[in-house]
Design a protein around this motif. Structure first.
Motif, mmCIF file in Angstrom:
data_model
loop_
_atom_site.group_PDB
_atom_site.id
_atom_site.type_symbol
_atom_site.label_atom_id
_atom_site.label_comp_id
_atom_site.label_asym_id
_atom_site.label_seq_id
_atom_site.Cartn_x
_atom_site.Cartn_y
_atom_site.Cartn_z
ATOM 1 N N ARG A 149 0.829 -1.207 0.000
ATOM 2 C CA ARG A 149 0.000 0.000 0.000
ATOM 3 C C ARG A 149 0.864 1.258 0.000
ATOM 4 N NH1 ARG A 149 -2.332 0.284 4.584
ATOM 5 N NH2 ARG A 149 -1.982 -1.734 5.559
ATOM 6 N N GLN A 150 1.985 1.227 0.710
ATOM 7 C CA GLN A 150 2.901 2.373 0.728
ATOM 8 C C GLN A 150 3.503 2.610 -0.653
ATOM 9 O OE1 GLN A 150 5.720 1.572 3.846
ATOM 10 N NE2 GLN A 150 4.168 1.692 5.458
ATOM 11 N N LEU A 151 3.854 1.518 -1.343
ATOM 12 C CA LEU A 151 4.404 1.640 -2.690
ATOM 13 C C LEU A 151 3.372 2.233 -3.641
ATOM 14 C CD1 LEU A 151 6.617 1.134 -4.771
ATOM 15 C CD2 LEU A 151 5.715 -1.191 -5.041
ATOM 16 N N TRP A 152 2.136 1.732 -3.545
ATOM 17 C CA TRP A 152 1.041 2.262 -4.376
ATOM 18 C C TRP A 152 0.882 3.763 -4.155
ATOM 19 C CZ3 TRP A 152 -2.474 1.009 -8.096
ATOM 20 C CH2 TRP A 152 -3.611 1.816 -8.197
ATOM 21 N N ALA A 153 0.843 4.173 -2.872
ATOM 22 C CA ALA A 153 0.656 5.584 -2.537
ATOM 23 C C ALA A 153 1.828 6.426 -3.025
ATOM 24 C CB ALA A 153 0.468 5.739 -1.034
ATOM 25 N N ALA A 154 3.035 5.889 -2.936
ATOM 26 C CA ALA A 154 4.213 6.641 -3.384
ATOM 27 C C ALA A 154 4.201 6.844 -4.893
ATOM 28 C CB ALA A 154 5.484 5.907 -2.954
#
Length: 200
Positions: A149-154
Motif C-alpha cells: 500500500r505504501q508503494l502504491w501511494a508513493a
C-alpha cells in the motif's frame, strides 16, 4: 543496482491492481435526461508507463479499453446501454481517450459502472425520491500488506479519480477519490446523492 525486493513488490502490485491500473487519470460524468436515462462521459489517460500492464481479475487478463471496438465489445453486453462515440490520441504521458455512453434504465447505468470496477446503485423509494449510491471498490489494495500500500501511494497516491453526477433539473455533484485513499487501511466511504420526492 536495483534492489530485488523493489522488483518483487512491483510484480506483486501489478497482480493486485484491477482493470483501471493503466488508467490513472479518470473523470466520469453522468448527466441524467430523466431519472433513469442519460449519458456517461469518460475522460481517461492511460499512462504510458503502465499501458502494457496486464493484470489478473478473476480468471481473466483485463485492461482498460483502448479502442472503440474494445468499448463496443463490453457495452454490447449491457441491456439498454450503447456506445455513442469514442476518440483517442497519444499524448506525452500516454494515451488519452474520451468515450460517450448512453443508458436508458437504472440497471444499464449500474452495469456501465461495473466496467469501471465500481458498484453503483440507483433506487426509487415510495416517495418518488431517487437515491444514487457509489461504492468505491477498486483497486484491491486495501487488504494488501502495508508495504504494498505504501508503494502504491508513493507511485500514484496524488492522482484523483472524479465521478460527477447531474440529476435532472439539479446542479452537478461530484465525488473525488484519491488513489492514496484507495490504498488506505480502510476503504473509502460510500457516497450518496438524492433527488426528487413528492411535493408537500
Amino acid at each position: 543496482m536495483a534492489r530485488p525486493w523493489s522488483s518483487c513488490k512491483l510484480v506483486v502490485l501489478a497482480l493486485l491492481v484491477p482493470l483501471l491500473t493503466s488508467c490513472l487519470d479518470l473523470a466520469v460524468d453522468v448527466t441524467f435526461n430523466t431519472s433513469t436515462a442519460g449519458q456517461v462521459k469518460v475522460d481517461a489517460l492511460a499512462w504510458r508507463m503502465a499501458q502494457d500492464l496486464q493484470v489478473i481479475e478473476g480468471d481473466d487478463l483485463v485492461r482498460f479499453p483502448s479502442s472503440r471496438a474494445e468499448w463496443q465489445t463490453l457495452v454490447v453486453q449491457i441491456a439498454y446501454a450503447r456506445l455513442v462515440s469514442w476518440e483517442g490520441a497519444e499524448e506525452d504521458r500516454g494515451f488519452r481517450s474520451t468515450t460517450i455512453l448512453e443508458f436508458s434504465s437504472s440497471r444499464a447505468l449500474e452495469g456501465l459502472f461495473v466496467l469501471f470496477k465500481q458498484k453503483l446503485t440507483l433506487l426509487q423509494d415510495n416517495q418518488s425520491r431517487w437515491t444514487l449510491t457509489l461504492v468505491p471498490q477498486v483497486p484491491r489494495v486495501t487488504g494488501s500488506p502495508s508495504e504494498t500500500r505504501q508503494l502504491w501511494a508513493a507511485l500514484w497516491g496524488t492522482t484523483v479519480w472524479t465521478f460527477g453526477f447531474t440529476p435532472p433539473g439539479r446542479p452537478r455533484s461530484e465525488d473525488k477519490i484519491s488513489l492514496a485513499d484507495l490504498a488506505a487501511a480502510e476503504p473509502p466511504k460510500d457516497w450518496t446523492l438524492t433527488w426528487g420526492g413528492q411535493t408537500p
